[in-house]
Design an enzyme around this catalytic site. Structure first.
Site, short mmCIF file in Angstrom:
data_model
loop_
_atom_site.label_atom_id
_atom_site.label_comp_id
_atom_site.label_asym_id
_atom_site.label_seq_id
_atom_site.Cartn_x
_atom_site.Cartn_y
_atom_site.Cartn_z
N ASP A 1 13.56 35.49 35.39
CA ASP A 1 14.32 35.12 34.20
C ASP A 1 13.35 34.81 33.07
OD1 ASP A 1 17.52 33.98 34.12
OD2 ASP A 1 16.24 33.54 32.40
N GLU B 1 30.06 42.55 40.19
CA GLU B 1 30.22 41.38 41.05
C GLU B 1 31.61 40.78 40.83
OE1 GLU B 1 28.35 40.24 43.62
OE2 GLU B 1 30.28 39.21 43.74
N PHE B 2 32.29 40.46 41.93
CA PHE B 2 33.65 39.91 41.84
C PHE B 2 33.72 38.43 42.22
CE2 PHE B 2 34.25 44.49 42.38
CZ PHE B 2 35.12 44.75 41.33
N LYS C 1 35.90 46.83 37.13
CA LYS C 1 35.55 45.41 36.97
C LYS C 1 36.33 44.81 35.79
CE LYS C 1 33.75 41.49 37.05
NZ LYS C 1 34.04 40.49 38.07
N ARG D 1 55.41 41.83 46.98
CA ARG D 1 54.92 42.75 45.94
C ARG D 1 54.25 41.97 44.80
NH1 ARG D 1 60.44 45.48 44.65
NH2 ARG D 1 60.91 43.27 44.74
N CYS E 1 34.17 34.83 31.90
CA CYS E 1 34.49 36.24 32.12
C CYS E 1 35.80 36.73 31.51
CB CYS E 1 34.50 36.54 33.61
SG CYS E 1 32.88 36.38 34.34
N PHE E 2 36.92 36.04 31.80
CA PHE E 2 38.22 36.61 31.48
C PHE E 2 38.36 37.01 30.01
CE2 PHE E 2 40.78 34.66 35.26
CZ PHE E 2 40.21 35.60 36.10
P1 NAD Z 1 24.16 33.61 32.91
O1 NAD Z 1 24.10 33.42 31.44
O2 NAD Z 1 24.44 32.43 33.79
O3 NAD Z 1 22.78 34.23 33.43
C1 NAD Z 1 22.13 35.30 32.82
C2 NAD Z 1 20.62 35.04 32.86
O4 NAD Z 1 19.93 36.21 32.42
C3 NAD Z 1 20.16 33.89 31.97
O5 NAD Z 1 19.50 32.89 32.74
C4 NAD Z 1 19.20 34.57 30.97
O6 NAD Z 1 18.09 33.76 30.58
C5 NAD Z 1 18.74 35.79 31.75
N1 NAD Z 1 18.21 36.88 30.93
C6 NAD Z 1 18.74 37.42 29.81
N2 NAD Z 1 17.98 38.43 29.37
C7 NAD Z 1 16.94 38.54 30.22
C8 NAD Z 1 15.82 39.42 30.30
N3 NAD Z 1 15.62 40.40 29.41
N4 NAD Z 1 14.94 39.23 31.30
C9 NAD Z 1 15.11 38.24 32.22
N5 NAD Z 1 16.17 37.40 32.20
C10 NAD Z 1 17.07 37.54 31.22
O7 NAD Z 1 25.21 34.75 33.17
P2 NAD Z 1 26.10 34.99 34.49
O8 NAD Z 1 27.30 34.11 34.48
O9 NAD Z 1 25.20 35.01 35.68
O10 NAD Z 1 26.64 36.46 34.21
C11 NAD Z 1 25.78 37.59 34.30
C12 NAD Z 1 26.63 38.84 34.25
O11 NAD Z 1 27.51 38.87 35.39
C13 NAD Z 1 27.53 38.95 33.03
O12 NAD Z 1 27.64 40.31 32.66
C14 NAD Z 1 28.88 38.46 33.54
O13 NAD Z 1 29.95 39.00 32.83
C15 NAD Z 1 28.88 38.97 34.97
N6 NAD Z 1 29.69 38.19 35.91
C16 NAD Z 1 29.73 36.84 35.84
C17 NAD Z 1 30.48 36.13 36.79
C18 NAD Z 1 30.55 34.63 36.75
O14 NAD Z 1 31.38 34.07 37.48
N7 NAD Z 1 29.75 33.93 35.97
C19 NAD Z 1 31.17 36.81 37.80
C20 NAD Z 1 31.09 38.20 37.84
C21 NAD Z 1 30.35 38.88 36.89
C1 UDX Z 2 36.82 35.23 37.52
C2 UDX Z 2 37.34 36.20 38.58
O1 UDX Z 2 38.25 35.52 39.44
C3 UDX Z 2 36.18 36.77 39.38
O2 UDX Z 2 36.65 37.75 40.30
C4 UDX Z 2 35.19 37.42 38.42
O3 UDX Z 2 34.07 37.92 39.13
C5 UDX Z 2 34.72 36.42 37.38
O4 UDX Z 2 35.88 35.88 36.69
P1 UDX Z 2 36.02 32.71 37.52
O5 UDX Z 2 36.17 32.81 36.05
O6 UDX Z 2 34.78 32.16 38.08
O7 UDX Z 2 36.23 34.14 38.20
O8 UDX Z 2 37.20 31.78 38.10
P2 UDX Z 2 38.76 32.01 38.42
O9 UDX Z 2 39.04 31.38 39.71
O10 UDX Z 2 39.18 33.40 38.26
O11 UDX Z 2 39.45 31.11 37.30
C6 UDX Z 2 39.40 31.47 35.93
C7 UDX Z 2 40.26 30.52 35.13
O12 UDX Z 2 41.64 30.72 35.42
C8 UDX Z 2 39.99 29.04 35.41
O13 UDX Z 2 40.03 28.32 34.20
C9 UDX Z 2 41.12 28.64 36.33
O14 UDX Z 2 41.43 27.27 36.28
C10 UDX Z 2 42.25 29.49 35.77
N1 UDX Z 2 43.31 29.76 36.74
C11 UDX Z 2 43.04 30.46 37.88
C12 UDX Z 2 44.61 29.31 36.47
O15 UDX Z 2 44.86 28.68 35.44
N2 UDX Z 2 45.59 29.61 37.38
C13 UDX Z 2 45.36 30.31 38.52
O16 UDX Z 2 46.32 30.54 39.27
C14 UDX Z 2 44.05 30.76 38.78
#
Ligand code: NAD
Ligand code: UDX
Length: 465
Positions: free
Chosen positions: A36, A170-171, A225, A265, A281-282
């Site tokens: 990072d 990633e999900f 995704k 359903r 994300c959302f």
């Molecule tokens: P994050 O901000 O927590 O982490 C990203 C990291 O990447 C940071 O620490 C940043 O410093 C680093 N970074 C940026 N540019 C860089 C570079 N050039 N070289 C090295 N490091 C670098 O973000 P996150 O929540 O981990 O999300 C990452 C991706 O995954 C996003 O596209 C997001 O939409 C996706 N995603 C997130 C979640 C989630 O629940 N947070 C779930 C599924 C997918």
């Molecule tokens: C979401 C997706 O679930 C995940 O698959 C994807 O990879 C990243 O985005 P996350 O945002 O971490 O994950 O949490 P999630 O459990 O989906 O909740 C998102 C928001 O919706 C939260 O604020 C949660 O409180 C809210 N939520 C969720 C509701 O209000 N009602 C529900 O029934 C479920």
């Protein structure tokens, strides 16, 4: 098929950290470096005190403790980590653009581009580049072009790198990341190079059954995704819209949710009403979908999805109005306790948390807030509130525990579904508060009988009168 011995993951965030920890745990024969540009984040990942890891995720500390230093390493040495790697995951942030073309909708891909350029400069031999970040459909094309046109330095040094690009979104959801990674509903791998696909599939096969691994073309994987997140968010906006209708008609949203969820359903998941969805994300991913629809000339489809975000904004905004209404039309100078600041339980993440908007609305009305969250650091709350508000100094504080938050409060709002808010001693807590006392429960976590027996007024989201 190339046997993968060294992985580099660019981005040590909420996705990169937990995902690589689980891969390291399941594949002890693969050496993994998570890199990072943020040295503080890397040093927090390397902290000997596991409670200081940068991310709170149940079960993650145990996995880090058995893999770190064995085959999992956190480092700022990006160049060497890339050149050693057979496979590089790009797991950097892709937030919504805040200025320029597509501002407020399109994803800002500058960190993805920087990562791709760095891979092109440093890679040796054949390197499989895996998109782990959530990306607009067709980004893999951009990454391929960057890789092929930026590798000049490498060519001069005779390294002659070649690349395959895969999409492997990633999900995981925060708060349940370890379980989601260890027992995924599915793993999605998109690509054209069948050898590279098999190399990645082979890693997952160490713990994921073959029938849960879905292979698609690159564009289907990228779009799946965004679509999955849009569908999940849509369900939340749908039930939240009905929660408002329940409140004015005498129906109870918990009963409606239960009744419709019994239909196979429809299903029961993601039908819990609340103060609006938060998280990183959302909103970002739906806005990106809307932008893509405009870009590809189908604004009608974009407008459809935009409405999911509009409803969510409205749900957050209406909470403050209800509090005002119940507290005789004004909260000016009144003490209000906020319980829960993270966007959901079991995470310290506050990105897009509804608690931010609701707190700001109450501060705007002159309320004095005392905020308590079991895992969010006071500095994070400070930064979130200061980013958007110029509230008067001393208008809000962070409390160390629930009793402290409730001292002298006229009302309390539950905004996050933390377990510790579920069984509170309301008889005792009511003695700390000022009468008439109100509890506003936006997550349906409290026991309504206990609250009423303690002489407290209760407003529950989605409960009709
Ligand atoms: P994050 O901000 O927590 O982490 C990203 C990291 O990447 C940071 O620490 C940043 O410093 C680093 N970074 C940026 N540019 C860089 C570079 N050039 N070289 C090295 N490091 C670098 O973000 P996150 O929540 O981990 O999300 C990452 C991706 O995954 C996003 O596209 C997001 O939409 C996706 N995603 C997130 C979640 C989630 O629940 N947070 C779930 C599924 C997918
Ligand atoms: C979401 C997706 O679930 C995940 O698959 C994807 O990879 C990243 O985005 P996350 O945002 O971490 O994950 O949490 P999630 O459990 O989906 O909740 C998102 C928001 O919706 C939260 O604020 C949660 O409180 C809210 N939520 C969720 C509701 O209000 N009602 C529900 O029934 C479920």
């Amino acid at each position: 098929m190339k046997n993968i011995c060294h992985i580099c993951c660019i981005g040590a965030g909420y996705v990169g950290g937990p995902t690589m920890s689980v891969i390291a745990d399941k594949c002890p024969d693969i050496q993994i470096k998570v890199v990072d540009i943020n040295p503080e984040r890397i040093s927090a990942w390397n902290s000997s005190d596991l409670s200081k890891l940068p991310i709170y995720e149940p079960g993650l500390d145990q996995i880090v403790s058995r893999t770190r230093g064995r085959n999992l390493f956190f480092s700022t040495d990006i160049e060497n980590s890339i050149s050693e790697a057979d496979m590089v995951f790009i797991s950097v942030n892709t937030p919504t653009k805040t200025s320029g073309l597509g501002a407020g909708q399109a994803s800002d891909l500058r960190w993805v581009e920087a990562s791709a350029r760095q891979v092109a400069q440093c890679a040796k031999g054949h390197t499989i580049v895996v998109e782990k970040s959530t990306l607009p459909v067709r980004t893999a094309q951009t990454i391929k072009e960057i890789l092929d046109t930026t590798k000049q330095n490498n060519l001069v040094q005779g390294k002659n790198p070649t690349f395959s690009v895969l999409s492997n979104p990633e999900f995981l959801a925060e708060g349940t990341a370890v379980n989601d990674l260890e027992r995924p509903d599915r793993v999605l791998v998109g690509g054209e190079d069948t050898d590279a696909i098999e190399s990645l599939v082979n890693i997952y096969l160490k713990w994921v059954p073959l029938e849960r691994i879905i292979k698609t073309n690159l564009w289907s994987s990228e779009l799946s995704k965004l679509t999955a997140n849009a569908f999940l968010a849509q369900r939340i906006s749908s039930i939240n819209s009905i929660s408002a209708l329940c409140e004015v008609t005498g129906a109870d949203v918990a009963e409606v949710s239960n009744a419709i969820g019994a239909d196979k359903r429809i299903g029961r998941e993601f039908l819990a009403p609340g103060p609006g969805f938060g998280g990183s994300c959302f909103k970002k991913d739906i806005l990106n979908l809307v932008y893509l629809c405009g870009y590809f000339g189908i604004p009608e489809v974009g407008n459809y999805w935009q409405q999911v975000v509009e409803l969510n904004n409205w749900q957050q905004k209406r909470i403050c109005k209800i509090v005002l209404q119940k507290l005789f039309g004004t909260v000016n100078g009144k003490h209000i306790a906020i319980l829960g600041f993270s966007f959901k339980a079991n995470t310290n993440d506050t990105r897009e948390s509804p608690a931010i908007q609701i707190s700001l609305d109450l501060l705007e009305e002159g309320a004095k807030l005392s905020i308590y969250d079991p895992k969010v650091k006071p500095q994070r709350i400070q930064e979130d509130i200061d980013e958007y508000s110029k509230n008067s100094p001393g208008q809000w504080t962070v409390a160390n525990d629930i009793s402290e938050a409730l001292k002298g409060a006229d009302a309390l709002l539950i905004l996050t579904d933390w377990d510790e808010f579920k069984n509170l001693d309301w008889n005792y807590l009511s003695t700390l508060m000022r009468t008439p006392t109100w509890v506003f429960d936006t997550r349906s976590v409290v026991n309504s009988i206990d609250i009423k027996n303690a002489g407290i007024n209760l407003w529950r989201l989605g409960e009709g009168v």
